[in-house]
Design a protein around this motif. Structure first.
Motif, mmCIF file in Angstrom:
data_model
loop_
_atom_site.group_PDB
_atom_site.id
_atom_site.type_symbol
_atom_site.label_atom_id
_atom_site.label_comp_id
_atom_site.label_asym_id
_atom_site.label_seq_id
_atom_site.Cartn_x
_atom_site.Cartn_y
_atom_site.Cartn_z
ATOM 1 N N GLY A 9 7.298 6.788 10.325
ATOM 2 C CA GLY A 9 6.951 5.723 11.252
ATOM 3 C C GLY A 9 7.114 4.343 10.639
ATOM 4 O O GLY A 9 6.554 4.063 9.577
ATOM 5 N N GLN A 10 7.904 3.497 11.313
ATOM 6 C CA GLN A 10 8.106 2.127 10.850
ATOM 7 C C GLN A 10 7.598 1.122 11.886
ATOM 8 O O GLN A 10 8.227 0.122 12.180
ATOM 9 N N GLY A 11 6.413 1.435 12.459
ATOM 10 C CA GLY A 11 5.722 0.423 13.241
ATOM 11 C C GLY A 11 5.057 -0.559 12.302
ATOM 12 O O GLY A 11 5.422 -0.668 11.116
ATOM 13 N N ILE A 12 4.089 -1.279 12.785
ATOM 14 C CA ILE A 12 3.409 -2.263 11.938
ATOM 15 C C ILE A 12 2.760 -1.585 10.736
ATOM 16 O O ILE A 12 2.853 -2.061 9.603
ATOM 17 N N ALA A 13 2.092 -0.440 10.977
ATOM 18 C CA ALA A 13 1.382 0.240 9.898
ATOM 19 C C ALA A 13 2.349 0.741 8.819
ATOM 20 O O ALA A 13 2.162 0.480 7.629
ATOM 21 N N GLY A 14 3.375 1.489 9.235
ATOM 22 C CA GLY A 14 4.320 2.026 8.265
ATOM 23 C C GLY A 14 5.077 0.934 7.531
ATOM 24 O O GLY A 14 5.345 1.032 6.317
ATOM 25 N N THR A 15 5.427 -0.122 8.238
ATOM 26 C CA THR A 15 6.135 -1.251 7.616
ATOM 27 C C THR A 15 5.292 -1.875 6.518
ATOM 28 O O THR A 15 5.770 -2.108 5.400
ATOM 29 N N ALA A 16 4.035 -2.161 6.822
ATOM 30 C CA ALA A 16 3.170 -2.838 5.855
ATOM 31 C C ALA A 16 2.896 -1.964 4.642
ATOM 32 O O ALA A 16 2.970 -2.429 3.494
ATOM 33 N N LEU A 17 2.586 -0.682 4.864
ATOM 34 C CA LEU A 17 2.264 0.190 3.736
ATOM 35 C C LEU A 17 3.495 0.445 2.878
ATOM 36 O O LEU A 17 3.409 0.443 1.638
ATOM 37 N N ALA A 18 4.645 0.662 3.504
ATOM 38 C CA ALA A 18 5.871 0.856 2.732
ATOM 39 C C ALA A 18 6.171 -0.366 1.881
ATOM 40 O O ALA A 18 6.581 -0.251 0.714
ATOM 41 N N TYR A 19 5.973 -1.541 2.440
ATOM 42 C CA TYR A 19 6.209 -2.773 1.686
ATOM 43 C C TYR A 19 5.258 -2.855 0.494
ATOM 44 O O TYR A 19 5.678 -3.187 -0.631
ATOM 45 N N ARG A 20 3.986 -2.568 0.700
ATOM 46 C CA ARG A 20 3.010 -2.615 -0.399
ATOM 47 C C ARG A 20 3.406 -1.658 -1.527
ATOM 48 O O ARG A 20 3.340 -2.005 -2.713
ATOM 49 N N LEU A 21 3.807 -0.436 -1.156
ATOM 50 C CA LEU A 21 4.152 0.558 -2.173
ATOM 51 C C LEU A 21 5.434 0.164 -2.911
ATOM 52 O O LEU A 21 5.545 0.338 -4.132
ATOM 53 N N LYS A 22 6.377 -0.361 -2.168
ATOM 54 C CA LYS A 22 7.637 -0.803 -2.790
ATOM 55 C C LYS A 22 7.378 -1.952 -3.767
ATOM 56 O O LYS A 22 7.944 -1.989 -4.864
ATOM 57 N N GLN A 23 6.516 -2.875 -3.364
ATOM 58 C CA GLN A 23 6.169 -3.988 -4.248
ATOM 59 C C GLN A 23 5.439 -3.516 -5.501
ATOM 60 O O GLN A 23 5.496 -4.169 -6.541
ATOM 61 N N ALA A 24 4.765 -2.372 -5.398
ATOM 62 C CA ALA A 24 4.062 -1.808 -6.562
ATOM 63 C C ALA A 24 4.995 -1.024 -7.479
ATOM 64 O O ALA A 24 4.550 -0.439 -8.466
ATOM 65 N N GLY A 25 6.284 -0.992 -7.137
ATOM 66 C CA GLY A 25 7.264 -0.326 -7.989
ATOM 67 C C GLY A 25 7.503 1.130 -7.674
ATOM 68 O O GLY A 25 8.181 1.829 -8.426
ATOM 69 N N LYS A 26 6.980 1.601 -6.540
ATOM 70 C CA LYS A 26 7.177 2.990 -6.157
ATOM 71 C C LYS A 26 8.426 3.131 -5.285
ATOM 72 O O LYS A 26 8.778 2.227 -4.530
ATOM 73 N N SER A 27 9.076 4.269 -5.402
ATOM 74 C CA SER A 27 10.211 4.543 -4.524
ATOM 75 C C SER A 27 9.693 5.061 -3.188
ATOM 76 O O SER A 27 8.719 5.818 -3.134
ATOM 77 N N ILE A 28 10.336 4.613 -2.120
ATOM 78 C CA ILE A 28 9.895 4.993 -0.777
ATOM 79 C C ILE A 28 11.100 5.358 0.083
ATOM 80 O O ILE A 28 12.214 4.887 -0.140
ATOM 81 N N LYS A 29 10.835 6.195 1.058
ATOM 82 C CA LYS A 29 11.770 6.449 2.153
ATOM 83 C C LYS A 29 10.948 6.438 3.439
ATOM 84 O O LYS A 29 9.769 6.811 3.434
ATOM 85 N N ILE A 30 11.563 5.998 4.512
ATOM 86 C CA ILE A 30 10.881 5.930 5.797
ATOM 87 C C ILE A 30 11.730 6.636 6.841
ATOM 88 O O ILE A 30 12.931 6.359 6.969
ATOM 89 N N PHE A 31 11.110 7.527 7.580
ATOM 90 C CA PHE A 31 11.741 8.096 8.769
ATOM 91 C C PHE A 31 11.159 7.387 9.990
ATOM 92 O O PHE A 31 9.938 7.252 10.116
ATOM 93 N N ASP A 32 12.044 6.944 10.873
ATOM 94 C CA ASP A 32 11.590 6.371 12.127
ATOM 95 C C ASP A 32 12.481 6.877 13.241
ATOM 96 O O ASP A 32 13.678 7.118 13.040
ATOM 97 N N ARG A 33 11.906 7.038 14.421
ATOM 98 C CA ARG A 33 12.679 7.521 15.563
ATOM 99 C C ARG A 33 13.764 6.524 15.949
ATOM 100 O O ARG A 33 13.547 5.314 15.897
ATOM 101 N N PRO A 34 14.930 7.014 16.356
ATOM 102 C CA PRO A 34 15.997 6.092 16.758
ATOM 103 C C PRO A 34 15.612 5.207 17.939
ATOM 104 O O PRO A 34 16.125 4.095 18.069
ATOM 105 N N ASP A 35 14.703 5.687 18.799
ATOM 106 C CA ASP A 35 14.284 4.852 19.931
ATOM 107 C C ASP A 35 13.150 3.910 19.554
ATOM 108 O O ASP A 35 12.598 3.223 20.403
ATOM 109 N N GLN A 36 12.816 3.869 18.248
ATOM 110 C CA GLN A 36 11.901 2.901 17.670
ATOM 111 C C GLN A 36 10.472 3.082 18.153
ATOM 112 O O GLN A 36 10.176 3.870 19.036
ATOM 113 N N ASN A 37 9.580 2.306 17.508
ATOM 114 C CA ASN A 37 8.151 2.477 17.749
ATOM 115 C C ASN A 37 7.708 1.601 18.915
ATOM 116 O O ASN A 37 7.467 0.413 18.760
#
Length: 348
Positions: A9-37
């Motif tokens: 999920g790359q809605g507001i929640a997934g976007t923010a948490l993925a960004y935080r983890l990426k900034q902390a130096g962790k590798s991330i992948k995100i799955f999101d539906r093609p029709d979006q959130n």
């Protein structure tokens, strides 16, 4: 392909948490539906420290609101987009007693950081505010679509647009394998989709349908007006008006009932007629039974987490709680009891 965290999920929640983890130096992948959130993309985007009919300070405001503006400003910098609209909110008083109560609040340090001005007289011939109102600061609205679009570009190849089914998650040797990705941990941030993930069906989501209008109307002040209904100027005399809250007809699209309800409420706030209806939009909010978000680790599945259930206040809640959740995932703290999904483990 291996990653530390796989977020769904790359809605507001997934976007923010993925960004935080990426900034902390962790590798991330995100799955999101093609029709979006759609829940995030249809959301009104307000952040408002004083809410409800009784005009009370929103839950946990003193922790939430210091994080909101700095966090979204940071995302504006990394995306080179402008989507944060810091703007005061004007809330008319309904009685002289309410005016007096808020005069008292003006000397209360609990409220002072959110109060710009207490008005004892009407601020415009176009507003129904015979008793004046309160002008709130540290608030505004978020233009969510450019935020999510900009962050899609930021995540680049770490974002995968594809559908997932419960059968796509396979536990294998300490990893979760999902369509060719080996993840050390899964995090569900996909709103109501988490109910059908095969992992979190025990959590008491309480979906809420919300409808908003975009209308053309004269009078475009430099503040948001909010009492019974909010009215946000989008530019060019176009205003966003909302929102309804209903637990019924979740599968139904835009309704005349909601349109009429919003129109009637607006007429009680603004003395001008609506010149034109531009659009009517519907979203199903991933709210929860106790109106607190869902953060935490699955009680039995290895390294499966949830960051979800933010309902109508996601724009306000997510900056602070994404920091809390990221710190938890990195092993540095425990979660606050009021949002930890462990509060529901006795009901499994």
């Amino acid at each position: 392909m291996e990653t530390d965290f796989l977020l769904i999920g790359q809605g507001i929640a997934g976007t923010a948490l993925a960004y935080r983890l990426k900034q902390a130096g962790k590798s991330i992948k995100i799955f999101d539906r093609p029709d979006q959130n759609q829940s995030s993309r249809v959301a009104a985007g307000l952040f408002n420290p004083v809410t409800g009919r009784k005009m009370v300070k929103t839950w946990n405001a003193d922790s939430l609101f210091p994080e909101i503006i700095p966090f979204y400003r940071e995302l504006e910098t990394v995306t080179r987009q402008k989507f944060l609209r810091v703007q005061p909110i004007y809330r008319p008083f309904l009685s002289i007693e309410e005016q007096n109560e808020w005069m008292g609040h003006s000397a209360d340090p609990e409220f002072s950081q959110y109060l710009e001005t207490i008005h004892q007289q009407s601020q415009s011939p176009f507003i129904h505010d015979p008793y004046g109102g309160v002008l709130l600061k540290n608030c505004g609205w978020l233009d969510i679509n450019p935020l999510l679009d900009g962050m899609q570009q930021y995540f680049k190849e770490d974002l995968i647009l594809d559908y997932l089914n419960p059968s796509d998650f396979e536990e294998n040797g300490g990893f979760w394998e999902v369509k060719g990705i080996r993840a050390k941990a899964l995090i569900f941030c996909n709103g109501l989709g988490a109910m059908d993930s095969g992992f979190f069906d025990f959590l008491p989501f309480a979906p809420v349908k919300g409808e908003i209008l975009e209308i053309k109307q004269e009078f475009s002040p430099n503040f948001i007006i909010n009492r019974g209904v909010f009215r946000v100027h989008l530019g060019g005399g176009i205003h966003r008006v909302g929102s309804t809250y209903t637990w019924h007809d979740l599968d139904q699209g835009p309704t005349d009932r909601a349109k009429n309800e919003l129109t009637e409420r607006l007429s009680g706030l603004i003395k001008l007629p609506i010149e034109e209806y531009q659009s009517q939009k519907v979203g199903i909010r991933p709210a929860t039974k106790d109106r607190k978000p869902f953060l935490g680790k699955h009680p039995s599945k290895q390294d499966v987490y949830i960051f979800d259930g933010f309902g109508a206040k996601g724009v306000s809640l997510v900056p602070y709680y994404s920091k809390v959740m990221a710190t938890f995932l990195l092993g540095s703290n425990s979660l606050p009891k009021e949002v930890d999904i462990a509060r529901y483990f006795n009901y499994i």
